[in-house]
Scaffold this active site. Structure first.
Site, PDB file in Angstrom:
ATOM      1  N   ASP A 422       0.832  -1.197   0.000  1.00 51.40           N
ATOM      2  CA  ASP A 422       0.000   0.000   0.000  1.00 51.40           C
ATOM      3  C   ASP A 422       0.874   1.257   0.000  1.00 51.40           C
ATOM      4  OD1 ASP A 422      -2.319   1.455   0.005  1.00 51.40           O
ATOM      5  OD2 ASP A 422      -3.058   0.703   1.925  1.00 51.40           O
ATOM      6  N   GLU A 425       2.838   6.984  -2.384  1.00 53.41           N
ATOM      7  CA  GLU A 425       2.578   8.208  -3.139  1.00 53.41           C
ATOM      8  C   GLU A 425       2.964   9.472  -2.374  1.00 53.41           C
ATOM      9  OE1 GLU A 425      -0.755   5.163  -3.540  1.00 53.41           O
ATOM     10  OE2 GLU A 425      -0.108   6.495  -1.910  1.00 53.41           O
ATOM     11  N   ASP A 489      -8.774   3.767  -3.364  1.00 55.87           N
ATOM     12  CA  ASP A 489      -9.895   4.002  -2.461  1.00 55.87           C
ATOM     13  C   ASP A 489     -11.081   4.632  -3.188  1.00 55.87           C
ATOM     14  OD1 ASP A 489      -8.179   3.004  -0.612  1.00 55.87           O
ATOM     15  OD2 ASP A 489      -7.779   4.902   0.388  1.00 55.87           O
TER      16      ASP A 489
END
Length: 767
Positions: A422, A425, A489
């Site tokens: 995950d 970024e 998401d």
């Protein structure tokens, strides 16, 4: 980034310099290069050469059909990495020609023509077919003094022409309009969800419906203006003194992707088990081993095959992400639990990210050893978003990377099979120093590549090539080598379901072979209708995962019909493994994605070009998810008679067809002229795919003759020849002697052979 104020004027504070004409062209045949010198004003006499900036354009070819262009203002400027690795074909040199009219570079049919006389003009052609051009005011060096809307700085840009009716796609996983014409796109990784212009996976590559692609080989922010600054041009710009890009030939979009992924890397093979259904604990839900066991028991009792169980963030203790230690309060025996899951035939995935919270025991260890990103004053870069006082692992430091991988290796020793990688970024650019001296602006997007590669290579080393897979959120160019990626998401709504698909379609046209998403949406709890509509979409994607935020995604949490839908489409997907296995191999060997926008399969059909509410699963199946509570859906049907895989009904195109579907069906049509292999099992993705396979034949024209290879899975592959001779469909197998046939019009429509191969003619074909 826009530099002009309308067509004639520059924006306030901007001083533009453009390549106006060609002063000279020089060719180095040994090196295979052509260099063009372009003054930034018209030269009418010698005096005009004084105090006149010049731009230099270098042309070369990396491989057949791939031309590299480099535009430079000041060649001595310092350029720090990282840079995208690109693969050149060893020893390849293009054909170079130079005369009084033009300089020509020919890379096996991709031709660049530099016009030596008149205004600036470079033309790109393939086999004599015009692709795009660089015209006056295309090549520019822009300086801003900061007095206007742009910050102080310098940029280099190129503008390539767009023809009427030409559409532009790609630029990474973008959730807005699928066709990028009219958009401003900054290639800059952000954690912004799926409902904005931001993206987790930014790729400075676009693909044109005319059958060519453009890859801007810069890891820093690349700004694209796709018909949005000059309506007839696609502009791309980077800060600094130089710009490097590649023009990649087709002629078809698939050919472009083959060449692009040969340049930047092909997707790795992924294991068969990864195509099965993944079930997650979800994010902030409360769970322990008993909860996990109840989910797995519930899936088995309801006969929904499950392949992977995923433990999200709270397998570790709160505030300690990441310490890579199971929270002993809820998982006191992780090794035993993992062993018990393996005994039930499941693979185990755990969530990780590259951030180390200050309360993690690993923070002090990493900080002391210099394994965390540093600030310019020598301290550790930290902030409180996500985890209190978190630092960032510096993967440019080989020792830090080895340290991080070592922590994961202990989890692999415990039995963990794969990792959800995950984040990646939120990478800072101000007042930070990387271990290897990388430019922070260039490292922002590229960080995810180092992170995912470290994890993927660990799994590859421990499990072997072809059995390694991650579940990654962030990526950039080249990230397709490290599968699988999921869409990030999204919301639990029909609208977000559609924007999720648009992201997957754009990513597919950016070179990524596999893709997944959170079935039912991540944010919030979907109503039963949304969840049931999302199930076929998710289970007919290349990879399928049930995952949410604050609520569970087990089907019985919604209603009994959701269980039926989950069972039906999970088992359908597993029965299609003989077909999906071939698509996966094509993704690995050719760079053609498993999930394909309609334009990729039907580039000659203008009606297919803008379609972004459906997709092709491979070359044979069209899937149109239902994005409405009422079940209303419009399906674009290309030319021919297409047959529903679910009920045998047919539709004929090219046209749009309006339908209404219940929750247990979805528009799923088989392309005419298809021999679709369907497996003998539907309870797991890992089986001998060719054993007992059924060959379903759809609308085979007279004279049809195709050799079909069914991959082996856990068994041996098999090759079949299927042909139509008048009113008979005949099959032969390389593994069994003789031929077997079925007469078109036979009532049974089925023939079973001694080696347990079955041919089935679609209902429409038997009429």
């Amino acid at each position: 980034m826009k530099f002009t104020d309308g067509y004639w004027k520059a924006r306030r504070g901007v001083a533009p310099l453009y390549a106006v004409e060609v002063d000279d062209v020089r060719v180095d045949e040994a090196a295979g290069t052509m260099t063009v010198f372009a003054p930034t004003g018209r030269i009418s006499h010698r005096g005009d050469t004084l105090n006149r900036p010049m731009l230099t354009v270098d042309l070369s070819a990396h491989a057949p059909g791939v031309v590299k262009v480099r535009v430079t203002h000041h060649a001595g400027a310092a350029v720090r990495g990282p840079h995208f690795p690109v693969a050149a074909e060893a020893g390849y040199t293009p054909i170079l020609k130079l005369d009084d009219e033009e300089g020509l570079l020919d890379a096996d049919g991709l031709t660049v023509r530099v016009k030596r006389n008149g205004p600036w003009r470079i033309e790109f052609e393939q086999d004599g077919r015009p692709l795009t051009s660089s015209l006056p005011k295309s090549v520019g060096y822009m300086t801003s003094d900061g007095s206007g809307p742009l910050p102080a700085g310098t940029w280099v840009h190129e503008q390539l022409t767009l023809e009427p009716g030409e559409s532009v796609y790609g630029l990474g996983e973008r959730f807005g309009a699928f066709v990028k014409n009219g958009q401003e796109v900054d290639v800059w990784n952000e954690d912004g969800g799926t409902s904005s212009e931001q993206a987790y996976k930014n790729v400075p590559f676009y693909l044109s419906s005319k059958g060519y692609g453009v890859f801007v080989a810069h890891t820093e922010k690349v700004s694209f203006e796709v018909g949005s600054e000059v309506n007839t041009r696609a502009q791309f710009s980077v800060p600094g003194q130089s710009l490097e890009y590649y023009v990649i030939a087709g002629p078809t979009p698939k050919d472009v992707l083959r060449r692009y992924t040969a340049l930047t890397g092909r997707p790795a093979r992924v294991p068969a088990w990864s195509f099965g259904l993944w079930l997650s604990t979800s994010f902030t839900t409360s769970y322990d081993e008993a909860t996990v066991t109840s989910f797995i028991d519930g899936m088995r009792e309801r006969e929904i095959p499950l392949s992977v169980f995923h433990f999200d963030c709270f397998w570790m203790r709160e505030y300690q992400w990441c310490d890579f230690e199971w929270d002993p309060r809820v998982f006191p025996d992780p090794e035993g639990m993992i062993a018990r899951l393996h005994e039930r035939g499941l693979k185990v995935c755990v969530w990780i990210n590259p951030y180390i919270g200050q309360r993690s025991p690993l923070f002090a260890e990493a900080a002391e050893r210099g394994y965390l990103l540093r600030t310019t004053d020598g301290g550790v870069w930290q902030w409180d978003q996500w985890q209190a006082g978190m630092g960032l692992v510096d993967f440019t430091n080989p020792e830090a990377s080895a340290w991080y991988v070592g922590k994961l290796e202990k989890l692999v020793d415990q039995g963990v099979d794969t990792f959800k990688t995950d984040f990646g970024e939120r990478i800072p650019v101000d007042d930070v120093v990387w271990h290897d001296g990388s430019d922070p602006q260039r490292m922002h997007n590229y960080y995810t590549q180092l992170y995912n590669e470290a994890v993927f290579r660990l799994l590859e080393r421990r499990r072997g090539e072809g059995d390694a897979v991650v579940f990654a959120r962030s990526a950039t160019a080249g990230g397709q080598q490290l599968p699988v990626h999921w869409g990030g998401d999204n919301d639990s709504t029909y609208a977000s379901m559609a924007e999720t698909l648009r992201g997957g379609l754009s990513l597919a046209l950016s070179g990524f072979g596999y893709w997944s998403h959170d079935i039912g949406g991540f944010e919030g709890t979907p109503d039963a209708g949304v969840f049931k509509r999302w199930l076929p979409f998710g289970l007919l994607s290349s990879h399928s995962r049930l995952h949410g935020n604050t609520s569970y995604r087990v089907p019985w949490a919604f209603d009994d019909e959701a269980v039926d839908v989950a069972r039906r489409f999970t088992r359908l997907k597993l029965s299609l493994m003989p077909y999906l296995g071939r698509l996966a191999e094509e993704a690995h060997t050719e760079g053609v994605p498993m999930m394909r926008p309609m334009v990729l399969e039907f580039p000659g059909d203008r009606g297919a070009h803008p379609v972004d509410t459906q997709f092709m699963l491979g070359d044979a199946l069209v899937v149109a998810p239902v994005f409405s509570a009422t079940g209303d859906v419009d399906v674009y049907v290309p030319e021919g008679t297409w047959t529903s895989l679910l009920d045998g009904s047919t539709v004929t195109g090219p046209r749009w067809v309006h339908q209404k579907h219940g929750y247990t069906t979805v528009p799923l049509y088989v392309r005419p002229g298809t021999v679709l292999p369907v497996g003998a099992r539907d309870d797991a993705p890992e089986y001998a795919w060719a054993d007992g396979v059924t060959l379903h034949c759809f609308e085979l024209p007279d004279g049809f003759d195709q050799t079909l290879t069914v991959p082996g899975g856990t068994g041996a592959p098999a090759t079949f020849c299927v042909r139509r001779e008048g009113d008979r469909v005949v099959a032969s197998s390389g593994d069994a002697p003789g031929e077997w046939g079925l007469r078109v019009g036979d009532q049974a429509g089925r023939a079973t052979f001694a080696n347990e191969i079955t041919i089935v003619l679609a209902e429409e074909a038997t009429r």
